[in-house]
Motif scaffolding. Sequence first.
Motif, PDB file in Angstrom:
ATOM      1  N   ARG A 175     -10.523  -1.312  -0.669  1.00  0.00           N
ATOM      2  CA  ARG A 175     -11.857  -1.731  -0.259  1.00  0.00           C
ATOM      3  C   ARG A 175     -12.906  -1.015  -1.101  1.00  0.00           C
ATOM      4  O   ARG A 175     -12.703   0.123  -1.520  1.00  0.00           O
ATOM      5  CB  ARG A 175     -12.095  -1.410   1.226  1.00  0.00           C
ATOM      6  N   GLY A 176     -14.023  -1.713  -1.347  1.00  0.00           N
ATOM      7  CA  GLY A 176     -15.125  -1.079  -2.056  1.00  0.00           C
ATOM      8  C   GLY A 176     -15.760   0.012  -1.209  1.00  0.00           C
ATOM      9  O   GLY A 176     -15.301   0.325  -0.110  1.00  0.00           O
ATOM     10  N   PHE A 207     -13.517  -4.664  -3.750  1.00  0.00           N
ATOM     11  CA  PHE A 207     -12.615  -3.742  -4.436  1.00  0.00           C
ATOM     12  C   PHE A 207     -12.222  -4.191  -5.844  1.00  0.00           C
ATOM     13  O   PHE A 207     -11.870  -3.348  -6.673  1.00  0.00           O
ATOM     14  CB  PHE A 207     -11.343  -3.536  -3.602  1.00  0.00           C
ATOM     15  N   PRO A 362     -17.552  -2.148  -5.887  1.00  0.00           N
ATOM     16  CA  PRO A 362     -16.551  -1.456  -6.703  1.00  0.00           C
ATOM     17  C   PRO A 362     -17.142  -0.428  -7.661  1.00  0.00           C
ATOM     18  O   PRO A 362     -16.427   0.466  -8.117  1.00  0.00           O
ATOM     19  CB  PRO A 362     -15.890  -2.595  -7.476  1.00  0.00           C
TER      20      PRO A 362
END
Length: 393
Positions: A175-176, A207, A362
């Motif tokens: 996950r970001g 992500f 990201p």
Amino acid sequence: MRTKISAGTAGAATAGRPAQRKRKAIRKPARRRSRRWLRAIAAVFGVVLLLATCGGIWLFLTPSGTNFRYLMADTIITTQHRKWAKYIIGQEALDSRVQAYQKKFDAMGEERDTHVIHSGTGSSDPSAGSGTAADSQNKPLVEVESISGHGYSGYVMTVNDPTKIRIAVPDKPGRGERVTSMVKRTGAIAGVNGGGFADPNWEGNGFQPIGIVMSGGKLFYSDLGKSKSTQVVGIDGSGKMVAGRYTLGELKQMGVKEAVTFQPRIIVNGKGLIKNAADGWGIAPRTAMGQREDGAILFVVIDGRQPGHSIGANLYDVQQILLERGAVIAANLDGGSSTVLVKDGEVLNKPSTKSSEGRYLPTAFLVFEHPEQADIRNVWEGLKPSDIDPGKW
């Protein structure tokens, strides 16, 4: 034979007539009011129909109306509801519009940048000493000013020493990470959102980047082949901003240390590449990065999609903001709901998201007093692009 009517019955009959007349008298005004309401409603409907007809004629049969339709379409194209633009300009025109912008953006990244930093800002040469432009000019490392224009408001953040900037990435795979979290976790002074990412149905986990990610001189992520090029926005080892279309080999040869993929480049060699507002790709929240000749990096952050606060800006607006502040090179970064500016751990702008802290992302451009001490690790190490599900939370 006569019928005898009693006094009581006669009185009742006589008394009933005025009552009937009263009821009739009451009904007539009620009917008149009802007719007046119907006439009023019909009049309003007629006015609305007339305005809609005139508006349709203006939108579809006049040059100014056509320009306005395409402005609305361009604005919708920048959102998660891109397909809705077909109801304004048609599917064929929508597809053609998107392809035309892509072709134009590609062309805007071709001219080779030749700008030079004149102030001696930061150097990759150890013998150059530890002095920086921020030190020599007694300026703070980071300066923030609020800005506003027709329909928009936002900020310009100036980083007086470009060598203090690093690309940060999420701490954990899958996950970001919000920019606020990246800033606090790494001890950065400030940060803005960075490059693009895979975002299925505009509900992605933030992500999977698109293109490349470079941090600290290392390639963290790439979905390119060795000979393919991509539009990058970044900084080399001497603090010079790099923006345009390059291959990985060219970036390595140029000594690029920090880079993400996004487009378009909007200023090169001191000239703006967007001719007018009509070519500005709609109105939206924006983030952009530029550099002055003295080496200072400029980040423009514009809020949008919030009537009463800020509707947003087009790329021509952003270009002019940067040119007015002396930018000789500049490029667009991921905007829309990704746009966020963090300083001293607090979000300064108003992201167009449910969360006041913005989206999970990201990459981010972070500013450090001591960037060499920043602990930024490659979260994609060992992963191929095909290994990542950008929609799975």
